[in-house]
Design a protein around this motif. Structure first.
Motif, mmCIF file in Angstrom:
data_model
loop_
_atom_site.group_PDB
_atom_site.id
_atom_site.type_symbol
_atom_site.label_atom_id
_atom_site.label_comp_id
_atom_site.label_asym_id
_atom_site.label_seq_id
_atom_site.Cartn_x
_atom_site.Cartn_y
_atom_site.Cartn_z
ATOM 1 N N ASP A 284 -5.721 66.662 65.610
ATOM 2 C CA ASP A 284 -5.136 65.986 64.448
ATOM 3 C C ASP A 284 -4.186 64.893 64.940
ATOM 4 N N MET A 285 -4.607 63.638 64.827
ATOM 5 C CA MET A 285 -3.803 62.502 65.289
ATOM 6 C C MET A 285 -3.042 61.835 64.142
ATOM 7 N N GLU A 286 -2.985 62.475 62.991
ATOM 8 C CA GLU A 286 -2.288 61.879 61.852
ATOM 9 C C GLU A 286 -0.797 61.746 62.158
ATOM 10 N N GLY A 287 -0.269 60.566 61.922
ATOM 11 C CA GLY A 287 1.146 60.307 62.171
ATOM 12 C C GLY A 287 1.481 59.983 63.610
ATOM 13 N N VAL A 288 0.480 59.956 64.480
ATOM 14 C CA VAL A 288 0.700 59.654 65.894
ATOM 15 C C VAL A 288 0.166 58.257 66.174
ATOM 16 N N GLY A 289 0.945 57.432 66.816
ATOM 17 C CA GLY A 289 0.502 56.082 67.137
ATOM 18 C C GLY A 289 1.566 55.323 67.890
ATOM 19 N N MET A 290 1.250 54.102 68.253
ATOM 20 C CA MET A 290 2.208 53.252 68.949
ATOM 21 C C MET A 290 1.952 51.797 68.581
ATOM 22 N N VAL A 291 3.018 51.019 68.607
ATOM 23 C CA VAL A 291 2.971 49.600 68.248
ATOM 24 C C VAL A 291 3.584 48.802 69.386
ATOM 25 N N LEU A 292 2.889 47.744 69.812
ATOM 26 C CA LEU A 292 3.384 46.871 70.868
ATOM 27 C C LEU A 292 3.474 45.449 70.340
ATOM 28 N N THR A 293 4.353 44.649 70.930
ATOM 29 C CA THR A 293 4.551 43.259 70.519
ATOM 30 C C THR A 293 4.282 42.330 71.684
ATOM 31 N N ASP A 294 3.839 41.111 71.361
ATOM 32 C CA ASP A 294 3.609 40.119 72.401
ATOM 33 C C ASP A 294 4.847 39.254 72.582
ATOM 34 N N ALA A 295 4.720 38.201 73.383
ATOM 35 C CA ALA A 295 5.878 37.367 73.707
ATOM 36 C C ALA A 295 6.427 36.636 72.493
ATOM 37 N N LYS A 296 5.605 36.438 71.466
ATOM 38 C CA LYS A 296 6.050 35.738 70.266
ATOM 39 C C LYS A 296 6.569 36.691 69.199
ATOM 40 N N GLY A 297 6.581 37.984 69.503
ATOM 41 C CA GLY A 297 7.099 38.963 68.554
ATOM 42 C C GLY A 297 6.070 39.516 67.596
ATOM 43 N N ALA A 298 4.813 39.106 67.721
ATOM 44 C CA ALA A 298 3.770 39.613 66.837
ATOM 45 C C ALA A 298 3.441 41.060 67.220
ATOM 46 N N ALA A 299 3.461 41.954 66.240
ATOM 47 C CA ALA A 299 3.235 43.380 66.491
ATOM 48 C C ALA A 299 1.764 43.730 66.305
ATOM 49 N N SER A 300 1.295 44.640 67.114
ATOM 50 C CA SER A 300 -0.088 45.116 67.028
ATOM 51 C C SER A 300 -0.087 46.631 67.117
ATOM 52 N N LYS A 301 -0.841 47.278 66.245
ATOM 53 C CA LYS A 301 -0.985 48.722 66.287
ATOM 54 C C LYS A 301 -2.112 49.076 67.241
ATOM 55 N N ILE A 302 -1.832 49.935 68.178
ATOM 56 C CA ILE A 302 -2.799 50.294 69.207
ATOM 57 C C ILE A 302 -3.752 51.357 68.678
ATOM 58 N N ARG A 303 -5.017 51.195 69.006
ATOM 59 C CA ARG A 303 -6.049 52.147 68.579
ATOM 60 C C ARG A 303 -5.777 53.512 69.209
#
Length: 748
Positions: A284-303
């Protein structure tokens, strides 16, 4: 002539002419972002770069010390090594039941985003001459690049223009680019190591460990986080730690011009949930995750991948829970594709044989080294290959497989298309190679084997004595492939430097090893007994019995008991709070093995051992005791630690204030009584006996072998030290009477 520009630091104008071609990353996909630009340079320029950088500079860098976390573009390292490290880390996590997570990163346009100015700095750091770097840098600056398509080479060119933004980036296809990225990546990983501590997964016996921050193969880098001191609520803490580590590496890559392709990244997590009976992998991976940002501050949710989901890294589909479904489908798909192409071609015998041996089997071998396919899966792969290639090689497809697979010298065809046997061959060859080199991958494999040894509860080495199945330790490469197939082929492996628990005294046994030999015992019962053993933190019968070695006190194993030993090992698998059913099954196993005089209605008294234990062996103790007796004195443990005592006469000992780290090996547990403040009394003498030695066959010389001996078994081996160049050979001859003639001599 090609050396002059590098000697004096000038530009050879002919070298500035470059042709760009574009290759499909995936066959049939011609979208612009899925094409790879390859630069075709002048042959002498590229050859010179290979000599200067790929041969000379890398030697300087290796001597100066490159970061061990970068595996790409380095001698004696291959993509299989970090893939095996990933496999062993998750295998260790499953045996020890720790929470461990991995972030798999991939960079965008890796070589094309490298700054030649920074590459020169990296090369200069490792000893490249100034004029070489000047010539190389100026040549890249002045390059004019044409484009080749299906219509030919373009007359127009592009390159750096005065007053225009500079076109940066190394050229993929240039002979120095792989080495330069290796150096730059090593510096980046060194910086990351100064910011974050390494993840240490220790061997239970200490010494070796799996040590990880990152594992990189060129631009594919896996970042790790985990927690050894465990409970079932550690997921949030581990994922936060992984996110901080991954963000740190992302930022460091962007400093040197790199960019992480977040859409290609993935995260895998090994965590656990309790079923009341045992611990299972949490899907059960519900509620588990991580978010990273690039040099310009744009956030991306990791698969976020499920434990059963696979991440293709380094050519291998690896799942946290060790399932092989996707990897099998991938391997089978490639086999079918090659077989289909072979059927549609009009191949001669030699061509079909070459396609089979040089393409199909070579391609399949890589995955088989790390896979753990079942016999049925391997037979389907073999059937697909045989029904295609045997007719192409003018062989009846119904030819007996003993003839197809048998060696040529014995009348066979020598075709190695038995995937089940080939799988074990590939794994064993790789295992022997890395263990002989005894470097980082060997540490990982040995540590994982040590973890399996602890989880199994056996005293016999798990890869040496393979006849007894281990059904209570889950699944993995070491169990499903190595041990199971070795048992089927009656093979064993004696590996140096492995840890295993020691028998503590005479008539001692490993509890789980004894339980596994009970007639008719079910896997479920072994799992329950193993869970209770993990809760107790004991492996040997002597660790559960009293110091006299005659009984097991009932308060340790009865319903509601909270007794647990304190282990001295460097790690112990996470367990669950046992239920009455765990205790009931464990007591049943005790009555069937070491307490055969007891019955299930004898719960009101201690469990008497069928065979009382004798003297103590001089070996390290795996659990802590309150007092120890050596041949000279007594050691006493309290809240402050372990204290050595001074004999003062009549069996009395005065407890010293100073503490010692551990009792001496030549000591054993005893019960003591306190006769006053700081004074204890015991009349028990030391009961040490020597550890029994394994009897080896008598060694004789060659001339002692009888003349009438008709048959001799020969065993030989050889090895070469890869650094010192020294070699050695040994051989052994055994006749029918088990007489042994052995001789060892160095290679001249």
């Amino acid at each position: 002539m090609m050396s002059l520009p590098f000697m004096y630091g000038f530009v050879n104008e002919r070298w500035t002419k470059v042709i760009d071609v574009m290759l499909e990353k995936k066959q049939g996909n011609r979208k612009i972002h899925m094409l790879r630009i390859i630069a075709l340079l002048e042959a002498d320029f590229n050859t010179a770069l290979k000599i200067l950088f790929s041969q000379k500079l890398i030697k300087n860098a290796e001597k100066a010390g490159l970061n061990d976390e970068q595996w790409g573009s380095r001698k004696d390292r291959m993509a299989m090594d970090p893939a095996m490290r990933n496999l062993m880390a998750f295998e260790y996590g499953r045996y020890m039941r720790i929470v461990i997570a991995m972030f798999a990163a991939d960079l965008t346009a890796c070589f094309d985003r490298m700054f030649p100015s920074l590459s020169n700095v990296s090369a200069g750091k490792f000893g490249m001459e100034k004029n070489v770097l000047l010539s190389r840098g100026k040549t890249i600056q002045k390059m004019r690049r044409a484009v080749r398509t299906g219509h030919g080479v373009s007359e127009a060119t592009y390159g750096n223009e005065e007053g225009e933004p500079e076109i940066a980036g190394e050229l993929q296809g240039k002979g120095d680019v792989a080495i330069l990225y290796c150096l730059q990546s090593s510096i980046t990983l060194d910086a990351h190591a100064k910011l974050f501590p390494e993840l240490v997964l220790p061997s239970p016996g200490g010494g070796r460990a799996i040590r990880k921050r990152n594992d990189g193969y060129v631009d594919d880098v896996n970042t790790w986080a985990g927690k050894i001191e465990r409970d079932l609520g550690d997921v949030e803490e581990v994922m936060y730690d992984l996110q901080v580590r991954a963000q740190g590496l992302t930022d460091l890559n962007e400093v040197s011009g790199g960019s992480t392709a977040f859409h290609k990244c993935a995260c895998q997590l090994l965590s656990w949930r309790s079923t009341g009976k045992t611990l299972e992998i949490n899907y059960d991976m519900e509620g588990v995750g991580m978010v990273l940002t690039d040099a310009k501050g744009a956030a991306s949710k990791i698969r976020m991948l499920s434990p059963s989901g696979t991440n293709k890294g380094l050519g291998y589909f690896q799942a946290v829970d060790a399932n092989q479904k996707v990897e099998y489908e991938e391997r089978m798909g490639k086999i079918k594709k090659t077989c289909s192409a072979a059927n549609s071609a009009r191949l001669q015998y030699s061509e079909a044989k070459q396609l089979l041996e040089r393409r199909l089997l070579m391609q399949t071998r890589y995955g088989l080294t790390l896979s753990q396919f079942t016999k049925a899966q391997c037979e389907r792969m073999s059937a697909q290959i045989n029904k295609t290639f045997l007719p192409l090689m003018r062989i009846n497809r119904h030819m007996p497989r003993a003839v197809v697979y048998g060696p040529v010298r014995w009348g066979g065809l020598g075709l190695n298309t038995d995937m089940y046997c080939l799988q074990l061959q590939c794994a064993m060859v790789y295992l022997v190679r890395v263990l002989r080199w005894d470097k980082i991958v060997a540490d990982d494999i040995i540590t994982a084997i040590d973890a399996l040894q602890l989880r199994s509860g056996f005293v016999s080495p798990v890869l040496e004595e393979v006849s007894t199945p281990i059904v209570h330790a889950g699944k993995g490469w070491l169990l499903n492939l190595m041990r199971a197939m070795m048992r089927e082929y009656d093979v064993s492996a004696q590996i140096e430097h492995l840890w295993k628990p020691s028998l503590q005294r005479e008539n001692d046994v490993a509890l789980l090893e004894a339980f596994s030999k009970i007639d008719g015992i079910k896997p479920r019962e072994m799992i329950l007994a193993s869970e209770f053993r993990i809760w107790l933190r004991v492996t040997m019968l002597s660790e559960l019995a009293d110091e006299q070695g005659t009984k097991i006190e009932r308060y340790k194993i009865m319903n509601g008991s909270e007794w647990r030993a304190t282990t001295t090992l460097k790690g112990w698998p996470t367990g669950i709070v046992p239920t009455d059913e765990h205790r009931r099954v464990f007591r049943h196993c005790l009555r069937a093995t070491v307490c055969t005089g007891m019955n299930k209605y004898g719960a009101v008294r201690d469990y008497e051992l069928s065979t009382p234990m004798g003297g103590w062996y001089p070996v390290p103790r795996a659990i802590e005791y309150s007092a120890y007796r050596s041949e000279d004195t007594v050691f006493m443990r309290d809240e402050e630690g372990l204290h050595e005592c001074t004999p003062i006469g009549n069996g009395h000992y005065e407890i010293k204030q100073e503490t010692v780290l551990e009792p001496p090996v030549r000591s054993h547990p005893i019960p003591v009584n306190m006769s006053g403040p700081g004074v204890l009394w015991t009349h028990r003498p030391a009961r040490l006996v020597e550890t029994p030695q394994v009897d080896l066959p008598a060694t004789v010389t060659l001339d002692e072998i009888e003349d009438d001996v008709q048959e001799i078994d020969l065993i030989s081996d050889a090895a070469v030290h890869v650094e010192e160049g020294k070699g050695g050979v040994c051989w052994r001859a055994i006749d029918a009477n088990d007489k042994v003639c052995s001789e060892r001599f160095p290679i001249e």
